[in-house]
Design a protein around this motif. Sequence first.
Motif: not given
Length: 233
Positions: A57-60, A85-99
């Motif tokens: 998750t460090q590199r979405p 462990g992720p830098d930001k909680p897992l709802g952060d928009p930075s993770y949208d690409i993997m969702y």
Amino acid sequence: LCEDFGIDYPVLNTLSWIPRLPESEFAVEIARAYNEVLLDQFLDEYDHFRGMVTIATQRPEKAAEEIDRIGHEDQIVGLYIATGGPDKPLGDPSYDIMYQAASDNDLPVVYHGHVDAFLTDFPRQNQALDTYASVSVLGHPWSQMLTMTSLIEQGTPVKFPDLDFVFLEAGLLWAAYTMFRLNKTFSMQPNASPLLEKSPEEYIRDQFYFGTQPIGEPNDPGMMSHIYDLIGS
């Protein structure tokens, strides 16, 4: 073992500590290597085995590439993410690409709480709790509560209406408490999550699922039916 326990399709979990690695490129390569071992030595060898994609998750953006790389495999049935462990909680928009990649590959997102990352995510417990038992009681539900709250706050189920979210290793009753607490809080402050078009409970009941292991054990076994009624099955 599977025959003795009546398990038709064992689903193999993955390396929970990858999101805590400080070297992001190393984490990406370890995740990719794990997926290769999973495919070559387990899924290709046993037709009834299933597995989930490990990601860093460090590199979405790299996580999305890995999901697209193997997400189409017939025996891959989910995307596995450790909630600590992720830098930001897992709802952060930075993770949208993997969702988005998980949705494109028709894979549910599976979150697994674990104790190790609890030491860094909630450091106060490391100062005050004296036994593994105490840490285990709190570590799994707290990390899952953080993840669920973040997903609702950022409107992740609204952005990905075809995506299912699965929570493992925290039991059930934390989900009811969090669901109702979210209802109350967001009804008081709807601007906190402008993407929501329904109550948090409606999204959770529609798109969120909860593994029973390790299920809580009330002294009165009859209470279990009430718990299932409360959560839904």
